[in-house]
Design an enzyme around this catalytic site. Structure first.
Site, short mmCIF file in Angstrom:
data_model
loop_
_atom_site.label_atom_id
_atom_site.label_comp_id
_atom_site.label_asym_id
_atom_site.label_seq_id
_atom_site.Cartn_x
_atom_site.Cartn_y
_atom_site.Cartn_z
N LEU A 19 -10.29 5.10 9.91
CA LEU A 19 -11.04 3.99 10.50
C LEU A 19 -10.57 3.73 11.93
O LEU A 19 -11.38 3.57 12.85
CB LEU A 19 -10.86 2.73 9.65
CG LEU A 19 -11.60 1.48 10.12
CD1 LEU A 19 -13.10 1.67 10.03
CD2 LEU A 19 -11.17 0.26 9.30
N THR A 49 -10.73 3.78 5.16
CA THR A 49 -10.39 2.45 5.68
C THR A 49 -8.96 2.40 6.19
O THR A 49 -8.43 1.32 6.47
CB THR A 49 -10.57 1.39 4.57
OG1 THR A 49 -9.85 1.80 3.40
CG2 THR A 49 -12.04 1.22 4.22
N ASP A 58 0.81 -1.22 0.00
CA ASP A 58 0.00 0.00 0.00
C ASP A 58 0.85 1.27 0.00
O ASP A 58 0.48 2.28 -0.61
CB ASP A 58 -0.94 0.00 1.21
CG ASP A 58 -2.08 -1.01 1.07
OD1 ASP A 58 -2.41 -1.34 -0.08
OD2 ASP A 58 -2.61 -1.46 2.10
N GLY A 59 2.01 1.24 0.68
CA GLY A 59 2.88 2.41 0.70
C GLY A 59 3.38 2.77 -0.70
O GLY A 59 3.41 3.94 -1.08
N ASN A 66 -5.10 9.26 0.72
CA ASN A 66 -5.73 8.77 1.95
C ASN A 66 -6.15 9.90 2.89
O ASN A 66 -7.33 10.17 3.05
CB ASN A 66 -4.78 7.83 2.70
CG ASN A 66 -4.96 6.38 2.30
OD1 ASN A 66 -5.84 6.06 1.50
ND2 ASN A 66 -4.14 5.50 2.83
N GLU A 67 -5.17 10.54 3.54
CA GLU A 67 -5.54 11.51 4.56
C GLU A 67 -4.41 12.49 4.86
O GLU A 67 -3.24 12.26 4.53
CB GLU A 67 -5.94 10.80 5.86
CG GLU A 67 -4.80 10.26 6.70
CD GLU A 67 -4.23 8.95 6.23
OE1 GLU A 67 -2.99 8.91 6.02
OE2 GLU A 67 -5.00 7.99 6.06
N TYR A 98 -6.15 5.29 8.41
CA TYR A 98 -6.04 5.92 9.73
C TYR A 98 -7.42 6.38 10.23
O TYR A 98 -7.74 6.28 11.41
CB TYR A 98 -5.08 7.11 9.64
CG TYR A 98 -4.55 7.62 10.97
CD1 TYR A 98 -5.24 7.45 12.16
CD2 TYR A 98 -3.34 8.30 11.02
CE1 TYR A 98 -4.75 7.93 13.36
CE2 TYR A 98 -2.83 8.78 12.22
CZ TYR A 98 -3.55 8.59 13.39
OH TYR A 98 -3.06 9.06 14.58
#
Length: 305
Positions: free
Chosen positions: A197, A193, A78-79, A152-153, A195
């Site tokens: 989450l 889904t 994922d990274g 993502n965030e 951090y």
């Protein structure tokens, strides 16, 4: 001559070997191949007392990845996918994500399926799913000091992650709100889904056009996750007199000094994922996170009242 791209995690010998094998396989079919590592999408961290240095979002595209590249294969976990997303989104290149890591929540397929997938790629027999991204900027006055693309965030907190922070937050044209918490997180649906989450936010299906704002360990029972339209920009004004740390997708960030603010809006760039079948978000939730699985065995021979 058709052209493909390969982005891989060069810290993993297995991913390096597969990248080389794929390059040779494409070239044997008459394709041109551009290769890059995912390191180029990792923005790094600034240090206290040093100038904030950054590469603009559209400068992260690797050499050789242009409008002629039909697709890119991303080899890693994922990274690596998050890094590759920052590298490929500005040039609108779709990516097939291949898991050579652990969780692989963002990956589409596995290495042992590449032989059958290869022919589908050559024939361009696939669909493309677009995921929204965020443009995150650190601003002083009218000057942009730092920016990054986030799939993502964005997380804003003290260093280390302890102690209360005060944030004045402006969402669109709504009234400014004041939140006291250990940190603040702004997430895309894709990041819901990750951090978000763990921080207590809801799971949001990828196609829903929203962002969510989550206070980390808020100091009020009323401060809870907020979901709002992604057409509304977000302004965050830290009220602390200490430096704060901003992190994007867990692997890039900078320091926020007193008087600086964070500006977030939906990016014009989307991360484009190659899908080999119909997107199955609920299936991924079930396989990767155990969502929807029964927590007890259902009786088959017991007469219920």
């Amino acid at each position: 001559m058709a052209k493909a791209g390969i982005i891989y995690n060069d810290l993993k010998p297995f991913a390096c070997r597969i990248a080389t094998e794929l390059k040779e396989k494409f070239q044997a079919c008459g394709w041109q191949v551009s290769m890059a590592t995912g390191v180029g999408g990792i923005l790094g961290y600034s240090r206290p007392g040093h100038p904030v240095c950054f590469s603009a979002i559209d400068e992260l595209v690797p050499a050789g990845f242009d409008q002629d590249v039909k697709f890119a294969i991303v080899l890693g976990g994922d990274g690596t996918v998050l890094s590759a997303g920052r590298q490929l989104a500005p040039c609108n290149i779709p990516m097939l994500t291949v898991n050579t890591g652990h969780m692989g929540f963002l990956t589409e397929t596995y290495v042992n399926q590449l032989n059958e997938v290869f022919d589908l790629l050559l024939e361009e027999d696939f669909s493309i799913e677009e995921r929204a991204t965020l443009t995150v900027q650190v601003v002083s006055g009218d000057k942009v000091l730092w920016e990054a693309l986030s799939l993502n965030e964005m997380l804003l907190h003290k260093e280390p992650l302890t102690g209360m922070c005060h944030f004045e937050i402006e969402v669109g044209e709504h009234a400014v709100v004041d939140i006291a918490a250990d940190g603040l997180l702004v997430s895309t649906p894709t990041g819901s889904t990750a951090y978000a989450l763990a921080a207590g936010g809801p799971v949001i299906a990828p196609g829903v056009p929203v962002m969510q704002l989550i206070p980390i360990c808020p100091h009020s029972l009323a401060s809870r996750a907020l979901v709002f339209a992604d057409t509304e920009p977000v302004g965050i004004f830290p009220a602390n007199q200490q430096q704060l740390v901003l992190a994007v997708d867990g692997n890039a960030g900078c320091y926020i000094s007193p008087g600086e603010r964070v500006r977030i809006h939906k990016s014009p760039y989307a991360a484009r994922f190659i899908r080999l079948g119909s997107p199955e978000f609920f299936k991924i939730l079930r396989e990767k996170l155990g969502w929807g699985l029964p927590h007890i065995a259902k009786p088959t021979s017991v007469e219920l009242p």
